[in-house]
Design a protein around this motif. Structure first.
Motif, PDB file in Angstrom:
ATOM      1  N   ARG A 109      -6.564  -0.317  24.991  1.00 30.70           N
ATOM      2  CA  ARG A 109      -5.167  -0.537  24.576  1.00 30.70           C
ATOM      3  C   ARG A 109      -5.072  -0.200  23.104  1.00 30.70           C
ATOM      4  NH1 ARG A 109      -6.772  -4.916  27.708  1.00 30.70           N
ATOM      5  NH2 ARG A 109      -5.718  -5.059  29.728  1.00 30.70           N
ATOM      6  N   TYR A 149      -2.818   0.507  19.475  1.00 35.04           N
ATOM      7  CA  TYR A 149      -1.655   0.069  18.715  1.00 35.04           C
ATOM      8  C   TYR A 149      -1.624   0.796  17.375  1.00 35.04           C
ATOM      9  CZ  TYR A 149      -2.207  -3.926  21.914  1.00 35.04           C
ATOM     10  OH  TYR A 149      -2.363  -4.728  23.027  1.00 35.04           O
ATOM     11  N   ASP A 152      -5.105  -8.664  21.354  1.00 35.65           N
ATOM     12  CA  ASP A 152      -3.910  -8.098  21.981  1.00 35.65           C
ATOM     13  C   ASP A 152      -2.744  -9.076  21.896  1.00 35.65           C
ATOM     14  OD1 ASP A 152      -4.790  -5.497  23.193  1.00 35.65           O
ATOM     15  OD2 ASP A 152      -6.179  -6.801  24.265  1.00 35.65           O
ATOM     16  N   LEU A 210      -1.368  -9.287  18.397  1.00 38.67           N
ATOM     17  CA  LEU A 210      -0.606  -8.078  18.097  1.00 38.67           C
ATOM     18  C   LEU A 210       0.781  -8.152  18.723  1.00 38.67           C
ATOM     19  CD1 LEU A 210      -3.483  -5.493  18.500  1.00 38.67           C
ATOM     20  CD2 LEU A 210      -2.031  -5.684  16.465  1.00 38.67           C
ATOM     21  N   HIS A 211       0.857  -8.650  19.946  1.00 42.61           N
ATOM     22  CA  HIS A 211       2.162  -8.823  20.587  1.00 42.61           C
ATOM     23  C   HIS A 211       3.025  -9.795  19.797  1.00 42.61           C
ATOM     24  CE1 HIS A 211       0.574  -7.507  24.823  1.00 42.61           C
ATOM     25  NE2 HIS A 211       0.449  -6.577  23.912  1.00 42.61           N
ATOM     26  N   HIS A 241       3.933  -5.882  17.939  1.00 41.72           N
ATOM     27  CA  HIS A 241       3.320  -4.605  18.293  1.00 41.72           C
ATOM     28  C   HIS A 241       3.048  -4.552  19.799  1.00 41.72           C
ATOM     29  CE1 HIS A 241       2.735  -3.573  14.086  1.00 41.72           C
ATOM     30  NE2 HIS A 241       2.251  -4.791  13.891  1.00 41.72           N
ATOM     31  N   ARG A 242       3.262  -3.404  20.387  1.00 41.41           N
ATOM     32  CA  ARG A 242       2.971  -3.178  21.793  1.00 41.41           C
ATOM     33  C   ARG A 242       2.063  -1.967  21.923  1.00 41.41           C
ATOM     34  NH1 ARG A 242       4.569  -7.464  21.787  1.00 41.41           N
ATOM     35  NH2 ARG A 242       6.123  -8.529  23.096  1.00 41.41           N
ATOM     36  N   ALA A 243       1.205  -2.010  22.916  1.00 41.63           N
ATOM     37  CA  ALA A 243       0.331  -0.875  23.163  1.00 41.63           C
ATOM     38  C   ALA A 243       1.178   0.357  23.463  1.00 41.63           C
ATOM     39  CB  ALA A 243      -0.598  -1.178  24.331  1.00 41.63           C
TER      40      ALA A 243
END
Length: 251
Positions: free
Chosen positions: A32, A34, A206, A209-210, A214-216
């Motif tokens: 994944r 980013y 992950d 980050l969300h 942020h999203r993949a």
């Protein structure tokens, strides 16, 4: 990134390469990716508990130089850009230590990324490299016109690697990306690329980050580098990523 930007890594406990691979070698994984502004990295890393950072002889980042190979009609590029189920990537990678490897990556029908590599020397006969690539991809059921492969893109960047030991997962943070093809070059240094390498479940990184918005996204150094440096090459699925990095060259 400057040395100041890497101060976030100084606050993390260090691990060696053997320990990293013991916990999370991850040659078969879900990737994944980013895009994160360089200035945001320290806050995001600080929000993830239990991280450690790869330290090799006192260095917490290292230089990578990769040369990608493709056919004259860019079969590898287009298969990846059009999300073909059986797609591949062939490259050599040279590390700051001087070690160099020939690597073959492919996606299986479940979307898992596989990678096989072996030591490589630029002076070795092409037939030996072709034999290795053919054997790997034939075993994976991925067609490739191996004898037509030629150098198509060179990338260089610095990488730091962090470990989430309790999750058997790792992540890489790449910055100062430079892409060079026979028809152009581009420097993509406003963003860092964070890539988590884990199983099907999201890692704690992950999730953070969300939480930071942020999203993949669809990100490939090879894909973006080719789209940015080869005139007339359609950006395929990387058009949004390309716009974020440097603006759409086809607008």
């Amino acid at each position: 990134m400057t040395a100041v930007d890497l101060e976030w890594s100084a606050a993390l406990p260090a691990i060696g390469l053997d320990e990293l691979n013991t916990f999370a070698e991850r040659l078969i994984r879900v990737d994944r990716k980013y895009l994160v502004r360089a200035d945001d990295i320290p806050e995001i890393i600080a929000s993830v508990p239990g991280l450690s950072v790869l330290d090799v002889a006192g260095a917490r980042s290292t230089q990578y130089v990769s040369t990608y190979f493709d056919t004259p009609d860019f079969e590898s590029y287009h298969r990846a850009g059009r999300c073909r189920r059986r797609r591949y990537k062939v490259r050599t990678r040279r590390y700051e230590s001087g070690d160099e490897f020939l690597e073959v990556k492919w996606k299986d029908g479940r979307g898992m990324t596989h990678k096989v590599r072996r030591p490589w020397c630029s002076s070795e006969p092409a037939e030996e490299a072709h034999s290795f690539i053919s054997q790997v991809l034939a075993g994976a059921g991925v067609p490739c016109r191996v004898k037509e492969l030629r150098p198509s893109l060179r990338t260089s960047y610095r990488r730091s690697t962090v470990l989430m030991a309790e999750e058997n997962a790792r992540a890489t943070i790449d910055f100062n990306l430079v892409c060079e093809s026979p028809t152009g070059h581009v420097i993509l240094d406003r963003f860092a690329i964070i890539e988590s390498k884990a199983g099907a479940r999201l890692t704690s990184l992950d999730r953070q980050l969300h939480r930071h918005g942020h999203r993949a996204l669809k990100m490939s150094k090879y894909g973006v580098g080719m789209a940015a440096t080869v005139p007339g090459l359609p950006p395929e699925k990387w058009s949004r990523t390309l716009r974020l990095l440097i603006g759409s060259k086809n607008s």
